[in-house]
Every structure is written in structure tokens, then in C-alpha cells.
Design a protein around this motif. Structure first.
Motif, PDB file in Angstrom:
ATOM      1  N   LYS A  89      20.508  21.289 -21.134  1.00  0.00           N
ATOM      2  CA  LYS A  89      19.066  21.553 -21.048  1.00  0.00           C
ATOM      3  C   LYS A  89      18.293  20.244 -21.073  1.00  0.00           C
ATOM      4  O   LYS A  89      18.508  19.403 -21.948  1.00  0.00           O
ATOM      5  N   ILE A  90      17.390  20.087 -20.104  1.00  0.00           N
ATOM      6  CA  ILE A  90      16.458  18.963 -20.077  1.00  0.00           C
ATOM      7  C   ILE A  90      15.044  19.517 -19.944  1.00  0.00           C
ATOM      8  O   ILE A  90      14.771  20.334 -19.056  1.00  0.00           O
ATOM      9  N   ILE A 148       7.249  10.892 -14.117  1.00  0.00           N
ATOM     10  CA  ILE A 148       8.375  10.657 -13.222  1.00  0.00           C
ATOM     11  C   ILE A 148       8.015  11.132 -11.827  1.00  0.00           C
ATOM     12  O   ILE A 148       7.110  11.947 -11.636  1.00  0.00           O
ATOM     13  N   ARG A 149       8.753  10.633 -10.849  1.00  0.00           N
ATOM     14  CA  ARG A 149       8.537  11.001  -9.453  1.00  0.00           C
ATOM     15  C   ARG A 149       9.755  11.730  -8.926  1.00  0.00           C
ATOM     16  O   ARG A 149      10.763  11.889  -9.624  1.00  0.00           O
ATOM     17  N   ASP A 150       9.668  12.162  -7.687  1.00  0.00           N
ATOM     18  CA  ASP A 150      10.756  12.925  -7.085  1.00  0.00           C
ATOM     19  C   ASP A 150      12.066  12.143  -7.091  1.00  0.00           C
ATOM     20  O   ASP A 150      13.139  12.720  -7.298  1.00  0.00           O
ATOM     21  N   MET A 151      12.012  10.823  -6.863  1.00  0.00           N
ATOM     22  CA  MET A 151      13.232  10.021  -6.831  1.00  0.00           C
ATOM     23  C   MET A 151      13.932  10.013  -8.184  1.00  0.00           C
ATOM     24  O   MET A 151      15.167   9.992  -8.268  1.00  0.00           O
ATOM     25  N   HIS A 152      13.150  10.102  -9.273  1.00  0.00           N
ATOM     26  CA  HIS A 152      13.749  10.131 -10.598  1.00  0.00           C
ATOM     27  C   HIS A 152      14.394  11.488 -10.873  1.00  0.00           C
ATOM     28  O   HIS A 152      15.451  11.548 -11.520  1.00  0.00           O
ATOM     29  N   VAL A 153      13.790  12.562 -10.386  1.00  0.00           N
ATOM     30  CA  VAL A 153      14.395  13.882 -10.531  1.00  0.00           C
ATOM     31  C   VAL A 153      15.724  13.921  -9.770  1.00  0.00           C
ATOM     32  O   VAL A 153      16.712  14.499 -10.239  1.00  0.00           O
ATOM     33  N   CYS A 154      15.764  13.289  -8.595  1.00  0.00           N
ATOM     34  CA  CYS A 154      17.010  13.216  -7.824  1.00  0.00           C
ATOM     35  C   CYS A 154      18.086  12.475  -8.619  1.00  0.00           C
ATOM     36  O   CYS A 154      19.256  12.895  -8.636  1.00  0.00           O
ATOM     37  N   LEU A 192      18.299  12.217 -11.921  1.00  0.00           N
ATOM     38  CA  LEU A 192      18.738  13.061 -13.036  1.00  0.00           C
ATOM     39  C   LEU A 192      19.672  14.166 -12.546  1.00  0.00           C
ATOM     40  O   LEU A 192      20.689  14.462 -13.181  1.00  0.00           O
ATOM     41  N   ALA A 193      19.345  14.791 -11.400  1.00  0.00           N
ATOM     42  CA  ALA A 193      20.193  15.848 -10.861  1.00  0.00           C
ATOM     43  C   ALA A 193      21.570  15.311 -10.505  1.00  0.00           C
ATOM     44  O   ALA A 193      22.603  15.942 -10.788  1.00  0.00           O
ATOM     45  N   GLN A 194      21.604  14.141  -9.896  1.00  0.00           N
ATOM     46  CA  GLN A 194      22.866  13.545  -9.481  1.00  0.00           C
ATOM     47  C   GLN A 194      23.718  13.165 -10.695  1.00  0.00           C
ATOM     48  O   GLN A 194      24.949  13.204 -10.638  1.00  0.00           O
ATOM     49  N   SER A 195      23.079  12.823 -11.798  1.00  0.00           N
ATOM     50  CA  SER A 195      23.805  12.395 -13.005  1.00  0.00           C
ATOM     51  C   SER A 195      24.241  13.568 -13.880  1.00  0.00           C
ATOM     52  O   SER A 195      24.991  13.357 -14.844  1.00  0.00           O
ATOM     53  N   SER A 196      23.769  14.765 -13.587  1.00  0.00           N
ATOM     54  CA  SER A 196      24.028  15.904 -14.473  1.00  0.00           C
ATOM     55  C   SER A 196      25.447  16.429 -14.397  1.00  0.00           C
ATOM     56  O   SER A 196      25.870  17.199 -15.264  1.00  0.00           O
ATOM     57  N   MET A 197      26.180  16.071 -13.372  1.00  0.00           N
ATOM     58  CA  MET A 197      27.582  16.479 -13.233  1.00  0.00           C
ATOM     59  C   MET A 197      27.754  17.992 -13.240  1.00  0.00           C
ATOM     60  O   MET A 197      28.725  18.526 -13.768  1.00  0.00           O
ATOM     61  N   LEU A 218      18.807  19.105  -6.136  1.00  0.00           N
ATOM     62  CA  LEU A 218      19.005  20.172  -7.126  1.00  0.00           C
ATOM     63  C   LEU A 218      19.987  21.216  -6.619  1.00  0.00           C
ATOM     64  O   LEU A 218      20.826  21.724  -7.368  1.00  0.00           O
ATOM     65  N   ARG A 219      19.884  21.571  -5.346  1.00  0.00           N
ATOM     66  CA  ARG A 219      20.808  22.576  -4.797  1.00  0.00           C
ATOM     67  C   ARG A 219      22.258  22.106  -4.890  1.00  0.00           C
ATOM     68  O   ARG A 219      23.141  22.880  -5.235  1.00  0.00           O
ATOM     69  N   VAL A 220      22.485  20.824  -4.601  1.00  0.00           N
ATOM     70  CA  VAL A 220      23.855  20.313  -4.539  1.00  0.00           C
ATOM     71  C   VAL A 220      24.419  20.012  -5.923  1.00  0.00           C
ATOM     72  O   VAL A 220      25.567  20.372  -6.233  1.00  0.00           O
ATOM     73  N   HIS A 221      23.620  19.397  -6.787  1.00  0.00           N
ATOM     74  CA  HIS A 221      24.146  18.874  -8.047  1.00  0.00           C
ATOM     75  C   HIS A 221      23.871  19.769  -9.259  1.00  0.00           C
ATOM     76  O   HIS A 221      24.435  19.501 -10.328  1.00  0.00           O
ATOM     77  N   CYS A 222      23.030  20.790  -9.105  1.00  0.00           N
ATOM     78  CA  CYS A 222      22.729  21.688 -10.242  1.00  0.00           C
ATOM     79  C   CYS A 222      22.912  23.144  -9.840  1.00  0.00           C
ATOM     80  O   CYS A 222      21.960  23.948  -9.905  1.00  0.00           O
TER      81      CYS A 222
END
Length: 589
Positions: A457-458, A465-471, A473-478, A500-504
Motif C-alpha cells: 500500500k502506498i 509528484i508528476r506522472d514520471m514519478h508515478v511511473c 514508483l509503479a516500475q519499482s513496485s515489483m 500501472l497496467r504493466v507493473h501493478c
């Protein structure tokens, strides 16, 4: 309603009686023939009443009629309807005598009622002559509902000590008592302490008449009140520090102590006398939760005195807006080598640290057991270093939850510490972020934390933050992320949908409250489908329209059941109502 002429005469003659504190007649009215009959005969007449409304009307005539109506067993009124709701809690707001009596008479299964929650109107209503709740009605309800285990009285200023005596006498199985803004004094509360031997929780707040005598009664009955586990005292100015410390010394079975707006003055005990007393009888205590909120007189020295109680079982600590307590007092409480604590959760709100390094130093004192840390609007001194130079990291193997609210100055340093010591973190909640000039550093630090921990949970609120930062975080969420909340983030527009679709893919809850995203972004985000998504929050999004409901129904979202469209000005109410008629979703609008 079928009734005799005598019944009609009595009821009509009492209809003119003003409701409220004096609604019932204590004498037999002139030409009141029905009240000359035995109670059994009157009960037989009442047996022919056809509905709850009729019984409530008769109960409003006088106390005798009300008592007769509730004294009958449920089967007296005929076969019990198996579909009738079973009431376990009787909750009434803006309550007075008439409303409470009507509610009690209307309950068919009064023996099943265990919780009584009564709230009168605002304090001004008492002085404006509004109908009140009186001691007689407390007697009535406690006799009618004989199995009460919890009683909560809020703003019931018209009740006296007699009400407390009635509760103590008629509710021998009472386990929970709450009195907020009441007029009950020491004699009433002492009676509760003597007679309610199963009392587990006591909450007294805003009571100007309660003094140290009440706490002494709890101490004197300590052996019989082994069941008392939780005590909350709030804004009771006549209860001093001495009485609270004495209670702790003589109530070894207390598990939870909460003080709100207490300890307004200085401690009165002499150091020698107190130390002697503590050494004599304070070896171990079972207190597991200590909550201190807005206690202006609480100082560091008092925390040292608390530490001498050997709270080895203390697991939950809250210190909120106690301006006299600093990091020194906190370290005295939790850092005593002779008093090792197994603290699991700590919340520090509006707390003063002399330096930013002191935060990490305090947290390291209970690093082996801590599971949750919350910092809210804390002060961290004047000098703020850029890095944790020279800091020796100690692992926190059980730390699962980090919450920071309005601690912008120390956020990056604290997240750096979290990145160094945590490897099993499950939840991060950050509210408020520094100006965008440093937000990339914070987002990259969050990315490292996500990589090293399988965070589920985040929640980022009021974050720059901007869209690039959300990307990132999504990529780092594993693919471990299950809840993502991005509320009040003014700089995101939805260009992160693909990431988000790919990484979450395992998201269960998604929130974009008060964010500048539109229907097209949501459609693009959901196109791939989130098989586990159950809740979508879009509250206050100005660009979202009611078309979003049609879009969601056409997308592969098999588990989606809750959608929040509250305060979305472009959502048409009629369209939502029509949608609800054809779907089983839970929609807030």
C-alpha cells in the motif's frame, strides 16, 4: 386503534402535557377510571393494541402505562415474527424522555439489547428549555433492557448522580461506561466502581464535577475491579497528577490509559516520597497502551516518573501535542536499560525534537520490536543536514508501516533511514511534500524502498509528484502493490496509465481524489483490465462525468463493486440513479 372510552379519556387528557423533563403524570388524573384497575387488567387491554405506534402513544401517557407496556414478555403480544429485526444497539441522537420511551416500547426483543448510546443536543439546548433526558427515563430503559453491557451518555447534562446509581444497580453486567459532558459527580461514579464488578472500560470526558475522589474509589476497589482494562480521562480539571500516578501504582491490571487535556498544573509530589513509593510497589505493570493528548502540564520529568512504573508490557504509545515533552522525556520513558520495552506502534504528533538525528536515535531504541511509526507535524530543530553522515544503521526487522504527515523538512532524511533499516515494509503513507525542486530525490528514494520491500500500500496525499514519478514508483513496485492512493496531487494528469497496467496488475484499491484526470485517462488505464480491482475513488475530480459509469461497465473489471463519485460536479444524479437500477455496484455520488 381499538380502545375503550376510559383509555381514550385518559390518553386525551394527557395529550396536553408538555413533553420533555415533565412529560409524565405522577398522579392519577381526575376521572381517570382506567388507572383504578389492577395492572394485569390494564395489560390485558393493551394486549389488543395493533401496532408499535399505538403502544408508543400509550407509553407517552404516564410512567405507569410505560412500565406496564415494557414489563410484558414478548410472547404476551402474540407470535413473534421471525423476520423482525433483532436490536443489539439502541442509538439515539437529540434524545429526550419522549423519544427514548417510544424507542424502547417499539423494540420487540428488548432482552437482546446490549448497547445503549444516547446523545442529547448541544449544550445550549439545556439552557434554552428544550426537552431533556431525566433520571426517570434512565431507570425505565435499564429495567426494560436488562442485559445492557455498554452505556454511552453524551451531552446529557440534565442527568444527576441518581442516574449513575440506577445504572450501577440495574446493570450488574456493565462492561463499558462512557460519560461525555455530563453532570454526574464523584458519588455517582464511586457507586459504579463499587457495584459494576465486570467493568472493563471507563471513559470520562468534559466532566467538571469529577474529582480525585472518583479515582481513589477506583483504587480502593482495585482488587474487585481486576476487570478494568481501559481508562480514558479527558478535560477533568479537578483530577490532578498525583491522583493519576496513584492510580497507576494501585491498578496493576490496567491495560490502556488515555489522558486528554489533563495535567494542567505542576506535579505536587515530593521527589523523595514519590521515588520511595515507586520502589516499594511498582515492579511490573500490564499497561500495553499509553495515549497522551494535549496535556499542557506534562513535562519531561513526568515521563521519567512514568518510566519508573516499569511498563515492560507497553506496546502502543501516542504523544500528541504535549508541548512540555521533548525527545529527552521520550528517551527516558522508552530507553531505560532496566526497563526494556517491546513497543510495537508509536505515534508522535506536534512533537519537538532538538535535532533531526534524534528522530532516528529514538526509533533505534525499540528497533527489534517496532511495527508501525507515525510522525505528524513534528518540529526537528533549526539545523537540517542533507545526508545521514556517520549514522550507524540498525535493522528494524518487524517494521511494517510508515506514516508521515506534514513533516516536509525531514521527509527525505527519514526515508533515507527507512531505506537503510527496513526490508519487510508493507505500507507507506506520506501527506505533504517539499516544493517540487526536491521531489525527484524523494520519489527516487521511494523507488529504492519499493525495490527492497514488497510494499502492498502506498498513499501519497498533497504530494508534488508528476506522472514520471508515478511511473518510477509503479516500475519499482515489483507487482506487489495492491493499494495506490494519489489524492490531492496537483501535478499529475494520467500519463502513467501504461506503467500501472504493466507493473501493478494486482491492484485492489485505486484512488485519484481531487486530481485533474478525465474519462479518457481512466479508460486508457483500465483497458488492459485489473482482475482484482474492487474499489475506485474519483471524489472531487472536476473532469470526470457520468459517462465514466458506462465506460467501466464495458471494461474487463470483474471484481469492481465500489465507485466513489462524490463531489464530481459533472456527474448527473439522474444518470447515476438509472445506472444503480440496472447494476449492483455501490456508488457514492
Amino acid at each position: 386503534m381499538k380502545q375503550s372510552s376510559c383509555l381514550g379519556t385518559a390518553f386525551q387528557s394527557c395529550q396536553k402535557v408538555r413533553l420533555g423533563s415533565f412529560m409524565y403524570q405522577s398522579r392519577v388524573l381526575p376521572q381517570d377510571l382506567i388507572n383504578t384497575l389492577p395492572e394485569a387488567c390494564i395489560a390485558e387491554i393493551f394486549k389488543h393494541l395493533e401496532s408499535h405506534e399505538d403502544r408508543q402513544s400509550c407509553a407517552s401517557v404516564c410512567w405507569r402505562w410505560a412500565d406496564i407496556l415494557v414489563s410484558q414478555r414478548p410472547e404476551f403480544w402474540g407470535p413473534i415474527n421471525v423476520h423482525e429485526a433483532v436490536h443489539h444497539c439502541l442509538h439515539l441522537s437529540d434524545v429526550d424522555d419522549a423519544k427514548l420511551v417510544a424507542a424502547v416500547v417499539g423494540i420487540h426483543t428488548r432482552d437482546m439489547v446490549t448497547d445503549l448510546d444516547l446523545c442529547h443536543g448541544p449544550r445550549e439546548a439545556v439552557f434554552a428549555g428544550a426537552p431533556q433526558l431525566t433520571d426517570s427515563t434512565i431507570r425505565f430503559v435499564t429495567i426494560a433492557c436488562r442485559n445492557l453491557k455498554s452505556v454511552c451518555l453524551v451531552n446529557c447534562l440534565s442527568l444527576t448522580n441518581k442516574a449513575a446509581w440506577i445504572i450501577a444497580t440495574n446493570c450488574p453486567e456493565l462492561e463499558n461506561l462512557v460519560m461525555l459532558q455530563s453532570s454526574i459527580s464523584d458519588s455517582g461514579l464511586s457507586q459504579v466502581a463499587k457495584q459494576c464488578r465486570n467493568l472493563k472500560s471507563l471513559h470520562i470526558q468534559g466532566n467538571l464535577s469529577i474529582t480525585e475522589v472518583s479515582l481513589r474509589a477506583l483504587v480502593q476497589d482495585a482488587k474487585r475491579l481486576k476487570s478494568l482494562k481501559s481508562l480514558t480521562l479527558g478535560s477533568c480539571p479537578q483530577i490532578g497528577e498525583d491522583a493519576i500516578l496513584s492510580l497507576l501504582m494501585n491498578q496493576p491490571y490496567l491495560h490502556r490509559l488515555e489522558l486528554k487535556g489533563m495535567m494542567a498544573g505542576e506535579l505536587h509530589w515530593s521527589g523523595a516520597r514519590q521515588s520511595s513509593s515507586l520502589r516499594h510497589c511498582c515492579l511490573f505493570r500490564q499497561l500495553s497502551s499509553l495515549i497522551l493528548v494535549k496535556c499542557p502540564g506534562l513535562q519531561d520529568m513526568c515521563m521519567l516518573k512514568f518510566a519508573r512504573f516499569y511498563f515492560r508490557m507497553l506496546q502502543h504509545l501516542v504523544i500528541d501535542d504535549c508541548k512540555g515533552v521533548t525527545e529527552r522525556g521520550l528517551m527516558w520513558l522508552v530507553g531505560d536499560a532496566l526497563n526494556p520495552m517491546k513497543l510495537k506502534t508509536i505515534k508522535l504528533a506536534r512533537f519537538h525534537f532538538f535535532t533531526s538525528a534524534a528522530v532516528m536515535k529514538v526509533m533505534s531504541l525499540f528497533r527489534e520490536t517496532i511495527e508501525s511509526i507515525t510522525l505528524d507535524s513534528c518540529d526537528f530543530g533549526v539545523i537540517m543536514p542533507l545526508h545521514l553522515d556517520g549514522f550507524v544503521p540498525w535493522s528494524c526487522p518487524k517494521l511494517k508501516v510508515i506514516r508521515m504527515e506534514h513533516c516536509e523538512r525531514i521527509m527525505y532524511l527519514f526515508l533515507s533511514w527507512v531505506d537503510m533499516v527496513c526490508h519487510g515494509l508493507k505500507e507507506i503513507r506520506l501527506i505533504g511534500c517539499p516544493a517540487p525542486v526536491r521531489d525527484y530525490s524523494i520519489s527516487s528514494r521511494l523507488g529504492n524502498i519499493l525495490i527492497n520491500n514488497r510494499i502492498a500500500k502506498i498513499e501519497l496525499r498533497s504530494f508534488h509528484i508528476r506522472d514520471m514519478h508515478v511511473c518510477l514508483l509503479a516500475q519499482s513496485s515489483m507487482e506487489a502493490l495492491q493499494e495506490l492512493i494519489l489524492d490531492d496531487c496537483p501535478n499529475i494528469s494520467g500519463d502513467f496509465a501504461g506503467f500501472l497496467r504493466v507493473h501493478c496488475p494486482n491492484l485492489i484499491k485505486l484512488g485519484f481524489n481531487r486530481v485533474q484526470i478525465n474519462n479518457d485517462v481512466i479508460e486508457s488505464l483500465m483497458t488492459g483490465g485489473f482482475e482484482h480491482l474492487e474499489e475506485l475513488n474519483l471524489m472531487g475530480c472536476p473532469l470526470i462525468t457520468d459517462t465514466i459509469l458506462l465506460i467501466l461497465t464495458l471494461l474487463p473489471l470483474p471484481k469492481l463493486r465500489r465507485v466513489n463519485l462524490l463531489h464530481c460536479l459533472s456527474v448527473d444524479r439522474d444518470a447515476v440513479c438509472e445506472f444503480l437500477n440496472n447494476n449492483g455496484w455501490e456508488i457514492k455520488y
